[in-house]
Design an enzyme around this catalytic site. Sequence first.
Site, PDB file in Angstrom:
ATOM      1  N   PHE A  11      56.334 -34.074 -31.846  1.00 37.69           N
ATOM      2  CA  PHE A  11      55.105 -34.499 -32.015  1.00 37.69           C
ATOM      3  C   PHE A  11      55.242 -35.767 -32.701  1.00 37.69           C
ATOM      4  O   PHE A  11      54.878 -36.171 -33.777  1.00 37.69           O
ATOM      5  CB  PHE A  11      54.363 -33.339 -33.374  1.00 37.69           C
ATOM      6  N   LYS A 128      63.088 -37.085 -19.767  1.00 35.82           N
ATOM      7  CA  LYS A 128      63.840 -37.584 -18.525  1.00 35.82           C
ATOM      8  C   LYS A 128      64.845 -36.594 -18.443  1.00 35.82           C
ATOM      9  O   LYS A 128      65.557 -36.710 -17.244  1.00 35.82           O
ATOM     10  CB  LYS A 128      63.893 -38.916 -18.351  1.00 35.82           C
ATOM     11  N   GLU A 152      55.446 -35.663 -14.209  1.00 37.06           N
ATOM     12  CA  GLU A 152      54.671 -36.998 -13.780  1.00 37.06           C
ATOM     13  C   GLU A 152      55.073 -38.091 -14.926  1.00 37.06           C
ATOM     14  O   GLU A 152      55.639 -39.057 -14.268  1.00 37.06           O
ATOM     15  CB  GLU A 152      53.202 -36.974 -13.842  1.00 37.06           C
ATOM     16  N   VAL A 155      58.411 -40.546 -15.095  1.00 38.56           N
ATOM     17  CA  VAL A 155      58.491 -41.802 -14.526  1.00 38.56           C
ATOM     18  C   VAL A 155      57.116 -42.647 -14.501  1.00 38.56           C
ATOM     19  O   VAL A 155      56.256 -42.092 -14.107  1.00 38.56           O
ATOM     20  CB  VAL A 155      58.829 -41.380 -13.051  1.00 38.56           C
ATOM     21  N   GLY A 209      56.876 -53.885 -30.650  1.00 38.93           N
ATOM     22  CA  GLY A 209      57.257 -52.332 -30.327  1.00 38.93           C
ATOM     23  C   GLY A 209      57.430 -51.993 -29.125  1.00 38.93           C
ATOM     24  O   GLY A 209      57.701 -50.681 -28.752  1.00 38.93           O
ATOM     25  N   LYS A 227      65.268 -42.167 -14.439  1.00 42.42           N
ATOM     26  CA  LYS A 227      64.158 -42.208 -13.630  1.00 42.42           C
ATOM     27  C   LYS A 227      64.544 -42.250 -12.005  1.00 42.42           C
ATOM     28  O   LYS A 227      64.130 -41.443 -11.056  1.00 42.42           O
ATOM     29  CB  LYS A 227      63.337 -43.317 -13.924  1.00 42.42           C
TER      30      LYS A 227
END
Length: 347
Positions: A11, A128, A152, A155, A209, A227
């Site tokens: 979260f 990942k 989805e 990547v 950031g 990825k």
Amino acid sequence: MQSIRLAMIGFGVVGRGFAQLLSTKHAFIREKYSVDLRLVGVANARHGLIYREEGLHLHTLLELVAAKHPLAEYPEVAHWQTAQDGLLAIDADVLVEVSPTNLRDAEPALSHMRAALSKGMHVVTANKGPGALAAGDLFALARQHGAQLRMESAVMAGTPVLSTLREGMAGASVSAIRGILNGTTNYILTAMSTGQGYAEALAQAQAKGYAERDPTADVEGYDAVAKTLILAALVFDQPLTVEQVRRQGITQITQQQVRAATDASQRIKLIASLQLHPSMNGQPATLEASVQPMALPLSDPLAQVAGAMNAITIHADTLSAVTIIGPGAGGIETAQGLLADVLACVL
Ligand SMILES: NC(=O)c1ccc[n+]([C@@H]2O[C@H](COP(=O)([O-])OP(=O)(O)OC[C@H]3O[C@@H](n4cnc5c(N)ncnc54)[C@H](OP(=O)(O)O)[C@@H]3O)[C@@H](O)[C@H]2O)c1
């Protein structure tokens, strides 16, 4: 109206983005798809998992964490000390796994996903680690239990790459993929092309950031490697190890190199590449994988991708080259990919 119960582990930026998106899109999704999405469970590392069978009120939940209160202070919820314990005990249709990526052993996400799939829960994730290190095992487990596993957002966040390859390009033979799969390094290289040095560009990316305080995973190319491994496993059916991806980050790129590329009508980009070498003389096909800085001519669509944007070019027999450009990070952008995956699982 189909009622779908979601449980979410993690979260942070993405988890909260997903809760916000669910809140914004709830009525639209009910109307358009006749699906009522209800978040029934949420977990983080510090407070474990909370569960409410009728669904958690999203505003109450977001306000609670914004005020830095423990999740367990949500009124009248069941509570477990760890996400894993809670996951084993609760009932949900889909697990949204958005705990931190770990490229050493993919934990704790790998155990969360195994537990959920073994219960027949669909799993969608932006993480990942599991896809990079254990895609084959996880998809086999999903099949065994009649569940779906979709990633989805792992990547290029919500930019639809994996679904385009899987559904939109079904039947095409992909021979190569090249991509800018890391926004932080693209931001830094773009800033360097305007005259900044590496250290200055990195500091700017951190201030905005885009880069973590410890930027190693991005600037040394590990995030792009993760990825690349997911694409190798999902698109080419050839799981590779981290060591099989030739990797070079951008930390050694100098202002002089960037300027020389500009003078030669080129742009330096951190390119993740997968090239399939077809089987020849009885030898099996091989997949060559790398992540490294490359000077691209301006005629290459990837050369034009600036700032924190991501892009991928897919080379296939029936479509020559298809390029997709879009955001590769951000709470809402990543949540969009998770939402699309949830809907793909249940529609
Ligand atoms: N941020 C992006 O733009 C982006 C884009 C694409 C993919 N992703 C991927 O999405 C995932 C989430 O990213 P994020 O940016 O949201 O990370 P984040 O802000 O660091 O949040 C991670 C969350 O996971 C929780 N967590 C850690 N260990 C846990 C455990 N053992 N059990 C339960 N919860 C645990 C943390 O709990 P605490 O709050 O208690 O620390 C935190 O709530 C990562 O895998 C990341 O690679 C992120």
